[in-house]
Design an enzyme around this catalytic site. Sequence first.
Site, PDB file in Angstrom:
ATOM      1  N   THR A  70       0.823  -1.203   0.000  1.00 51.22           N
ATOM      2  CA  THR A  70       0.000   0.000   0.000  1.00 51.22           C
ATOM      3  C   THR A  70       0.857   1.253   0.000  1.00 51.22           C
ATOM      4  O   THR A  70       0.627   2.183  -0.789  1.00 51.22           O
ATOM      5  CB  THR A  70      -0.955   0.007   1.201  1.00 51.22           C
ATOM      6  OG1 THR A  70      -1.909  -1.048   1.044  1.00 51.22           O
ATOM      7  CG2 THR A  70      -1.705   1.331   1.299  1.00 51.22           C
ATOM      8  N   GLN A 178       1.570  -9.441  -6.196  1.00 55.51           N
ATOM      9  CA  GLN A 178       1.122 -10.827  -6.345  1.00 55.51           C
ATOM     10  C   GLN A 178       1.983 -11.620  -7.324  1.00 55.51           C
ATOM     11  O   GLN A 178       1.900 -12.843  -7.370  1.00 55.51           O
ATOM     12  CB  GLN A 178      -0.337 -10.868  -6.811  1.00 55.51           C
ATOM     13  CG  GLN A 178      -1.344 -10.486  -5.745  1.00 55.51           C
ATOM     14  CD  GLN A 178      -1.365 -11.452  -4.580  1.00 55.51           C
ATOM     15  OE1 GLN A 178      -0.999 -12.616  -4.715  1.00 55.51           O
ATOM     16  NE2 GLN A 178      -1.797 -10.976  -3.418  1.00 55.51           N
ATOM     17  N   SER A 198       5.804  -6.594  -1.727  1.00 49.16           N
ATOM     18  CA  SER A 198       5.461  -6.591  -0.299  1.00 49.16           C
ATOM     19  C   SER A 198       5.954  -7.871   0.362  1.00 49.16           C
ATOM     20  O   SER A 198       5.658  -8.973  -0.108  1.00 49.16           O
ATOM     21  CB  SER A 198       3.941  -6.467  -0.135  1.00 49.16           C
ATOM     22  OG  SER A 198       3.568  -6.502   1.221  1.00 49.16           O
ATOM     23  N   HIS A 200       5.266  -9.640   3.105  1.00 47.20           N
ATOM     24  CA  HIS A 200       4.427 -10.704   3.677  1.00 47.20           C
ATOM     25  C   HIS A 200       3.708 -11.529   2.626  1.00 47.20           C
ATOM     26  O   HIS A 200       3.042 -12.510   2.952  1.00 47.20           O
ATOM     27  CB  HIS A 200       3.439 -10.117   4.697  1.00 47.20           C
ATOM     28  CG  HIS A 200       2.256  -9.433   4.106  1.00 47.20           C
ATOM     29  ND1 HIS A 200       1.000 -10.000   4.103  1.00 47.20           N
ATOM     30  CD2 HIS A 200       2.119  -8.223   3.530  1.00 47.20           C
ATOM     31  CE1 HIS A 200       0.140  -9.160   3.544  1.00 47.20           C
ATOM     32  NE2 HIS A 200       0.795  -8.077   3.187  1.00 47.20           N
ATOM     33  N   THR A 236      12.793   6.060  10.977  1.00 51.76           N
ATOM     34  CA  THR A 236      13.801   5.078  11.342  1.00 51.76           C
ATOM     35  C   THR A 236      13.534   3.749  10.650  1.00 51.76           C
ATOM     36  O   THR A 236      12.431   3.208  10.723  1.00 51.76           O
ATOM     37  CB  THR A 236      13.813   4.871  12.872  1.00 51.76           C
ATOM     38  OG1 THR A 236      14.051   6.130  13.507  1.00 51.76           O
ATOM     39  CG2 THR A 236      14.898   3.877  13.274  1.00 51.76           C
ATOM     40  N   CYS A 322      -7.885  -6.828   1.734  1.00 47.02           N
ATOM     41  CA  CYS A 322      -8.024  -5.406   2.067  1.00 47.02           C
ATOM     42  C   CYS A 322      -9.451  -4.919   1.876  1.00 47.02           C
ATOM     43  O   CYS A 322      -9.826  -3.864   2.378  1.00 47.02           O
ATOM     44  CB  CYS A 322      -7.086  -4.565   1.197  1.00 47.02           C
ATOM     45  SG  CYS A 322      -5.349  -4.978   1.412  1.00 47.02           S
TER      46      CYS A 322
END
Length: 379
Positions: A70, A178, A198, A200, A236, A322
């Site tokens: 995102t 994906q 991404s 995960h 950070t 989502c």
Amino acid sequence: MIYFDNSATTKPYPEVIDSFIKVSTEYFGNPSSLHGLGVKAEKLLTQSRKQVADLLQVKSMEVYFTSGGTEGNNLAVKGTAHAYSKRGKHIITTVMEHASIKETCKSLEEEGFCVTYLQVDSNGLVSVEDLKNALRTDTILVSIMSVNNEVGSIQPIVEIGHLLKERPQVLFHVDHVQGIGKIPLDLAAAGIDLCTISGHKFHGLKGTGVLYVRDGIRVSPLFTGGNQEAKLRSGTENVAGFVALARALRLTLQKSAQDYGKLTEIRDMLWNGLNEITGVKINSPLHGAPHIINFSIPGMKSEVFIHSLEEKEIYVSTTSACSSKKKSISDTVFAMFHDQKRAESIIRISTSYGNELYEVELVLQEIKNTLSKLQKVMR
């Protein structure tokens, strides 16, 4: 338990968890600090960036760490739109992008940008010719996902990239969330300027991601602060998470090279089995991504079906994770078939290299049993 919801999230590899714990406990310094602990953390961050760059076959300076898909999509679309707004304010995308693209484009429309949403065919594919016809003199960005997160359509990214090479003023962003580890994609050969992944989604940790930005491309930051990530993403850095991401990417690409055939065999088995069940309509294209099968049972509530499977410890999903709690209709499936009932009753099965063929047999049998049970209740 049979976990068939890998497009929503994947289970982290044990080695990834080990890396995260080790870095979090032994190298927990702030990479911006000048003392030895900070220097060690910075070195790990630099090493991870290089590892990711090597795996993606790009330059280290083109890899920016983010919190996930995102943020990466927002940064790519909003960042380039704002950076190149004096060149033009026209953006092209598709009707079946992830919400992080569609909602970002809507917010840009409120700022005065013009967005063209390309339609798709019954295979969920955009037409390169339609894209070509949509290009204007003020077009600054084309954003198209490589693999659709709901039905697994594989867009003609290489052909689109070749088309846009003739329009150097138009940037090309690809949401590869994906596709990474499932569909090979040479970023340079495809002429891609920006690319989102991404962690995960490939057995890394939530809250980690990468935005590839080709050298020479300007991107306006979404927020300012400490000027980390070459001033593109202040804050950070999550060193332990990014070390884990680099390891997860390497392991996933290794598994892709070794087990891709098994993944396609699992999909073929699912496709053939579902195709034989009366009342089931498969929404995914025949030659789609190897890990996603989407189907509908018109007239049946998908939520009820999913919870019935869950009672057997089988985990699948409806639309994108989502969006699954926000609406009951799939915009993607509706765009493909223009069928309200079909779009209201979708089930998505998404696999990983950790799944096995015997699980498919069990899931297909339980789908038949669950369908039969629910149909009796509905009579």
